[in-house]
Design a protein around this motif. Structure first.
Motif, PDB file in Angstrom:
ATOM      1  N   GLU A 107       0.843  -1.182   0.000  1.00 30.50           N
ATOM      2  CA  GLU A 107       0.000   0.000   0.000  1.00 30.50           C
ATOM      3  C   GLU A 107       0.891   1.249   0.000  1.00 30.50           C
ATOM      4  O   GLU A 107       1.753   1.414   0.849  1.00 30.50           O
ATOM      5  CB  GLU A 107      -0.913   0.005   1.229  1.00 30.50           C
ATOM      6  CG  GLU A 107      -2.019  -1.045   1.151  1.00 30.50           C
ATOM      7  CD  GLU A 107      -2.984  -0.950   2.327  1.00 30.50           C
ATOM      8  OE1 GLU A 107      -4.159  -0.641   2.100  1.00 30.50           O
ATOM      9  OE2 GLU A 107      -2.533  -1.198   3.452  1.00 30.50           O
ATOM     10  N   GLY A 108       0.685   2.095  -0.961  1.00 31.37           N
ATOM     11  CA  GLY A 108       1.504   3.291  -1.068  1.00 31.37           C
ATOM     12  C   GLY A 108       2.793   3.070  -1.836  1.00 31.37           C
ATOM     13  O   GLY A 108       3.602   3.987  -1.960  1.00 31.37           O
ATOM     14  N   GLY A 109       2.984   1.837  -2.363  1.00 34.11           N
ATOM     15  CA  GLY A 109       4.193   1.551  -3.131  1.00 34.11           C
ATOM     16  C   GLY A 109       4.141   2.180  -4.516  1.00 34.11           C
ATOM     17  O   GLY A 109       3.086   2.527  -5.030  1.00 34.11           O
ATOM     18  N   ASP A 110       5.302   2.300  -5.131  1.00 38.32           N
ATOM     19  CA  ASP A 110       5.416   2.886  -6.467  1.00 38.32           C
ATOM     20  C   ASP A 110       5.991   1.873  -7.442  1.00 38.32           C
ATOM     21  O   ASP A 110       6.712   0.948  -7.056  1.00 38.32           O
ATOM     22  CB  ASP A 110       6.322   4.122  -6.440  1.00 38.32           C
ATOM     23  CG  ASP A 110       5.751   5.238  -5.573  1.00 38.32           C
ATOM     24  OD1 ASP A 110       4.530   5.454  -5.643  1.00 38.32           O
ATOM     25  OD2 ASP A 110       6.533   5.868  -4.829  1.00 38.32           O
ATOM     26  N   ASP A 111       5.673   2.065  -8.725  1.00 40.39           N
ATOM     27  CA  ASP A 111       6.273   1.242  -9.775  1.00 40.39           C
ATOM     28  C   ASP A 111       7.646   1.822 -10.095  1.00 40.39           C
ATOM     29  O   ASP A 111       7.779   2.786 -10.871  1.00 40.39           O
ATOM     30  CB  ASP A 111       5.390   1.232 -11.026  1.00 40.39           C
ATOM     31  CG  ASP A 111       4.097   0.474 -10.795  1.00 40.39           C
ATOM     32  OD1 ASP A 111       4.115  -0.511 -10.045  1.00 40.39           O
ATOM     33  OD2 ASP A 111       3.064   0.877 -11.365  1.00 40.39           O
ATOM     34  N   ILE A 112       8.664   1.247  -9.475  1.00 42.47           N
ATOM     35  CA  ILE A 112      10.026   1.791  -9.572  1.00 42.47           C
ATOM     36  C   ILE A 112      10.842   0.983 -10.579  1.00 42.47           C
ATOM     37  O   ILE A 112      10.787  -0.250 -10.593  1.00 42.47           O
ATOM     38  CB  ILE A 112      10.719   1.747  -8.197  1.00 42.47           C
ATOM     39  CG1 ILE A 112       9.948   2.626  -7.194  1.00 42.47           C
ATOM     40  CG2 ILE A 112      12.171   2.192  -8.301  1.00 42.47           C
ATOM     41  CD1 ILE A 112      10.445   2.508  -5.771  1.00 42.47           C
ATOM     42  N   ALA A 113      11.576   1.679 -11.426  1.00 37.52           N
ATOM     43  CA  ALA A 113      12.537   1.045 -12.332  1.00 37.52           C
ATOM     44  C   ALA A 113      13.929   1.464 -11.864  1.00 37.52           C
ATOM     45  O   ALA A 113      14.417   2.541 -12.220  1.00 37.52           O
ATOM     46  CB  ALA A 113      12.295   1.489 -13.773  1.00 37.52           C
ATOM     47  N   PRO A 114      14.600   0.653 -11.035  1.00 42.36           N
ATOM     48  CA  PRO A 114      15.883   1.066 -10.448  1.00 42.36           C
ATOM     49  C   PRO A 114      16.981   1.184 -11.493  1.00 42.36           C
ATOM     50  O   PRO A 114      16.958   0.522 -12.537  1.00 42.36           O
ATOM     51  CB  PRO A 114      16.174  -0.066  -9.446  1.00 42.36           C
ATOM     52  CG  PRO A 114      15.469  -1.261  -9.993  1.00 42.36           C
ATOM     53  CD  PRO A 114      14.222  -0.728 -10.649  1.00 42.36           C
ATOM     54  N   ALA A 115      17.961   2.030 -11.183  1.00 36.88           N
ATOM     55  CA  ALA A 115      19.089   2.239 -12.099  1.00 36.88           C
ATOM     56  C   ALA A 115      20.084   1.088 -12.023  1.00 36.88           C
ATOM     57  O   ALA A 115      20.860   0.865 -12.948  1.00 36.88           O
ATOM     58  CB  ALA A 115      19.790   3.556 -11.770  1.00 36.88           C
TER      59      ALA A 115
ATOM     60  N   GLY B  73      15.336  -2.839  10.541  1.00 43.81           N
ATOM     61  CA  GLY B  73      16.313  -2.758   9.470  1.00 43.81           C
ATOM     62  C   GLY B  73      15.641  -2.569   8.124  1.00 43.81           C
ATOM     63  O   GLY B  73      14.441  -2.327   8.038  1.00 43.81           O
ATOM     64  N   SER B  74      16.421  -2.713   7.055  1.00 47.24           N
ATOM     65  CA  SER B  74      15.898  -2.501   5.699  1.00 47.24           C
ATOM     66  C   SER B  74      16.600  -3.410   4.707  1.00 47.24           C
ATOM     67  O   SER B  74      17.774  -3.769   4.876  1.00 47.24           O
ATOM     68  CB  SER B  74      16.108  -1.044   5.256  1.00 47.24           C
ATOM     69  OG  SER B  74      15.414  -0.165   6.125  1.00 47.24           O
ATOM     70  N   VAL B  75      15.832  -3.765   3.659  1.00 52.00           N
ATOM     71  CA  VAL B  75      16.384  -4.494   2.517  1.00 52.00           C
ATOM     72  C   VAL B  75      16.249  -3.581   1.309  1.00 52.00           C
ATOM     73  O   VAL B  75      15.160  -3.060   1.021  1.00 52.00           O
ATOM     74  CB  VAL B  75      15.623  -5.812   2.269  1.00 52.00           C
ATOM     75  CG1 VAL B  75      16.218  -6.545   1.065  1.00 52.00           C
ATOM     76  CG2 VAL B  75      15.651  -6.698   3.498  1.00 52.00           C
ATOM     77  N   PHE B  76      17.367  -3.366   0.612  1.00 53.31           N
ATOM     78  CA  PHE B  76      17.380  -2.462  -0.528  1.00 53.31           C
ATOM     79  C   PHE B  76      17.637  -3.240  -1.812  1.00 53.31           C
ATOM     80  O   PHE B  76      18.479  -4.140  -1.852  1.00 53.31           O
ATOM     81  CB  PHE B  76      18.469  -1.394  -0.366  1.00 53.31           C
ATOM     82  CG  PHE B  76      18.245  -0.469   0.789  1.00 53.31           C
ATOM     83  CD1 PHE B  76      17.535   0.714   0.621  1.00 53.31           C
ATOM     84  CD2 PHE B  76      18.743  -0.776   2.054  1.00 53.31           C
ATOM     85  CE1 PHE B  76      17.333   1.578   1.690  1.00 53.31           C
ATOM     86  CE2 PHE B  76      18.546   0.077   3.120  1.00 53.31           C
ATOM     87  CZ  PHE B  76      17.838   1.257   2.940  1.00 53.31           C
ATOM     88  N   VAL B  77      16.919  -2.860  -2.875  1.00 51.14           N
ATOM     89  CA  VAL B  77      17.190  -3.366  -4.227  1.00 51.14           C
ATOM     90  C   VAL B  77      17.345  -2.158  -5.124  1.00 51.14           C
ATOM     91  O   VAL B  77      16.437  -1.323  -5.231  1.00 51.14           O
ATOM     92  CB  VAL B  77      16.045  -4.274  -4.732  1.00 51.14           C
ATOM     93  CG1 VAL B  77      16.253  -4.621  -6.209  1.00 51.14           C
ATOM     94  CG2 VAL B  77      15.941  -5.544  -3.903  1.00 51.14           C
ATOM     95  N   GLY B  78      18.513  -2.029  -5.729  1.00 53.75           N
ATOM     96  CA  GLY B  78      18.774  -0.874  -6.600  1.00 53.75           C
ATOM     97  C   GLY B  78      18.740   0.437  -5.855  1.00 53.75           C
ATOM     98  O   GLY B  78      18.366   1.474  -6.421  1.00 53.75           O
ATOM     99  N   GLY B  79      19.104   0.423  -4.564  1.00 49.15           N
ATOM    100  CA  GLY B  79      19.129   1.642  -3.769  1.00 49.15           C
ATOM    101  C   GLY B  79      17.785   2.040  -3.198  1.00 49.15           C
ATOM    102  O   GLY B  79      17.687   3.035  -2.475  1.00 49.15           O
ATOM    103  N   HIS B  80      16.740   1.286  -3.459  1.00 47.23           N
ATOM    104  CA  HIS B  80      15.399   1.581  -2.944  1.00 47.23           C
ATOM    105  C   HIS B  80      14.987   0.507  -1.941  1.00 47.23           C
ATOM    106  O   HIS B  80      15.166  -0.694  -2.200  1.00 47.23           O
ATOM    107  CB  HIS B  80      14.373   1.628  -4.079  1.00 47.23           C
ATOM    108  CG  HIS B  80      14.609   2.714  -5.075  1.00 47.23           C
ATOM    109  ND1 HIS B  80      14.120   3.988  -4.917  1.00 47.23           N
ATOM    110  CD2 HIS B  80      15.290   2.705  -6.259  1.00 47.23           C
ATOM    111  CE1 HIS B  80      14.472   4.727  -5.959  1.00 47.23           C
ATOM    112  NE2 HIS B  80      15.185   3.973  -6.789  1.00 47.23           N
TER     113      HIS B  80
END
Length: 586
Positions: free
Chosen positions: A332-340, A398-405
């Motif tokens: 909920e509230g997520g975005d369609d992100i295309a990471p670099a 904590g956090s898990v990041f993919v492509g800096g997001h």
């Protein structure tokens, strides 16, 4: 008390009708039109009263014109009932199918975005019941309930109004009977309501027990426990029977009382009409008219005895449907992100299943286009760590990041489009092999499917099957061997061509003679991808750019094969065990 019951019952009917209309969404105008058709049908059903009134008031001076007019009214009534019933059916029934088709699709979308923790054994029974029994019942009964609630009362009230205008005492008897019937309906709903939740719960337990029995049938047979476990299923059937009987016993008397109310009302109207005639208040023709009306005014209302229980059951089913609508969503509230980039990073990650802590203080970097092998003892948290990348679960801290997001910034769809996963326990759908391979990329051509199968080293055995790529596999891949099913799932991941590939012991069921070729194909496929592999075979992990050893939920060691092999620790012990040909279970 009677007025109170009527007010409560009317409020409950209105509330149910509003809930059904709210559920209809975009199809609400069509449902409202269907309700209007139902009211018109009920009004047409009351038209014969006018024909009778016309005949009876002119009984001594009947002419062909009056008879023709009465005949025209009756003909209009019959034609109108058929027409508006037909329009009601095609409008409301079709709307019902459309409404619940969309509802099933919506629930499917929600389930795709739910955390894996939602799919416990208890919830599976609820999900199965809602998607099959509950929605099917609502699909068939919602529109019928609206017709019952609207049509029956519309006809009875229309005829009662006419009776009041023609003869107030007769009309008041009819109105009092409707009020009394409504009070009995409220009683039926109360009694049914005390048991319908139990009945729905028994249905869920029945489905859950049956699913568990069917899934574990091979284990039950191998341990000779089929009879004991079948006893649990039999018990669930018995509980369902008991709950159904309790509802029947609780409502049977009240349902008969409802019918008796209107039978007595008809007799009272007969008696009042006769007494009024004897006193000279009304003519013989009017008396005969009211006697005939006494036995038709409640005709539609008597059918509401089925609608009373039906409407209460619908309330419980609507509540259950609402509970599924409250599925927790991860994005909920997520975005369609295309990471670099496709770098993966864990920062101080901790995760627990309920109160059982599985991962603690995980800090890990997996650069883009590198391979990372995850090893460790069984239950150490390897699979959980990989599942956090795909966000099957959310971390406690904590956090898990993919492509800096942070993965929590993505929608589930956009995150999973970046990941291909091959699980240790392969699941194939009851469909053709081609459809199973194409699952990750539906638009792929047959040529691309075959190319992916060749890379996964499963083309030859597929071609040898009776129908080749059109061969239908059993649910879960039951008609293929473990190694064959695993290679088909690898072909599926290959075809998806996602930038991040997670292999959860993907080669565990592959024959040793095929392992070398399969590993070669995987290395070739993942050369320009980020690869995370959970494995216990030394040949699978030794060429990884980074090996991460997990022990008791923490990272115990990190490094290359050469670095870890020279250190005293879990990895070097693993190598010694392999050297001694002792299996290292994960």
């Amino acid at each position: 008390r009677l007025r109170s019951d009527l007010t409560r019952a009317t409020h409950q009917k209105s509330r149910r009708a509003k809930r059904i209309l709210a559920l209809s969404g975009a199809y609400q105008p069509r449902v409202i039109i269907g309700i209007v058709f139902s009211i018109l049908k009920s009004c047409c059903a009351a038209l014969p009263f006018f024909a009778l009134l016309l005949i009876m008031t002119n009984i001594n001076t009947l002419t062909a014109t009056i008879i023709g007019q009465a005949f025209a009214i009756v003909t209009l009534s019959v034609a109108g009932r058929f027409l508006f019933q037909y329009l009601t059916n095609i409008t409301m029934s079709v709307a019902g199918y459309d409404i619940f088709r969309d509802r099933r699709l919506e629930i499917g979308e929600q389930l795709k975005r739910a955390p894996m923790g939602y799919f416990t054994e208890g919830n599976l029974g609820t999900i199965q019941t809602v998607l099959t029994t509950t929605i099917s019942d609502l699909e068939g009964n919602c529109m019928l309930a609206l017709t019952f609630l609207v049509g029956g009362f519309a006809q009875a009230l229309a005829m009662t109004l006419m009776l009041c205008l023609a003869c107030l005492p007769i009309g008041l008897v009819s109105l009092a009977s409707i009020l009394a019937g409504t009070a009995v309906l409220a009683l039926i709903r109360r009694r049914a309501g005390a048991h319908t939740k139990d009945m729905q719960g028994a249905q869920e337990r029945l489905v859950g027990s049956a699913l568990e029995y069917i899934r574990g049938i091979s284990i039950l047979r191998s341990f000779g426990k089929g009879r004991e476990s079948k006893g649990k299923v039999d018990e669930a059937f018995e509980n369902k029977l008991r709950s159904d009987l309790e509802v029947t016993h609780a409502t049977a008397g009240a349902m008969k009382l409802y019918e008796v109310v209107f039978k007595i009302a008809s007799c009272l109207m007969f008696l009042v009409a006769a007494l009024l005639y004897l006193r000279g208040t009304i003519s013989l023709s009017s008396c005969l008219l009211f006697i005939v009306c006494a036995f038709i005014v409640f005709m539609e209302l008597e059918l509401l005895v089925d609608g009373a229980f039906l409407s209460k059951l619908l309330t419980t089913q609507l509540d259950r449907l609402d509970s599924i609508a409250d599925i927790p969503l991860l994005d909920e509230g997520g975005d369609d992100i295309a990471p670099a980039s496709y770098d993966i990073e864990f920062k101080d990650v901790a995760f627990a299943y309920g109160s059982r802590e599985v991962l603690t203080g995980i800090n890990l970097n997996i650069p883009q286009n590198t391979t990372c092998a995850i090893v460790g003892p069984s239950g150490s948290g390897k699979t959980t760590l990989c599942n956090l990348i795909a966000r099957f679960w959310d971390v406690q801290s904590g956090s898990v990041f993919v492509g800096g997001h942070d993965v929590r910034e993505y929608t589930c769809g956009s995150l999973l489009s970046l990941v291909s996963m091959v699980f240790q326990n392969v699941y194939l759908f009851h469909d053709t092999i081609e459809s199973n391979i194409r699952f990750g990329r539906p638009e792929a051509s047959r040529t691309e499917v075959i190319e992916a199968a060749k890379k996964a080293r499963c083309h030859e055995f597929i071609e040898a099957l009776p129908d080749g790529y059109d061969t239908v596999v059993g649910a879960g891949g039951s008609t293929l061997s473990g190694g064959e099913a695993q290679r088909v799932s690898i072909a599926r991941a290959i075809l998806k061509d996602a930038p991040i590939v997670i292999l959860d012991e993907a080669t565990s069921s592959v024959d040793p003679e095929n392992e070398k070729e399969l590993l070669s194909a995987i290395r070739e496929l993942t050369r320009d991808k980020t690869l995370i592999s959970i494995a216990h075979r030394l040949s699978t992990v030794r060429h990884a750019d980074q090996i991460v050893v997990i022990d008791q939920g923490k990272i115990a060691q990190k490094g290359t094969h050469e670095q870890l092999a020279s250190q005293d620790g879990i990895y070097s012990r693993f190598i010694r065990c392999r050297t001694q040909s002792i299996e290292w279970r994960l």
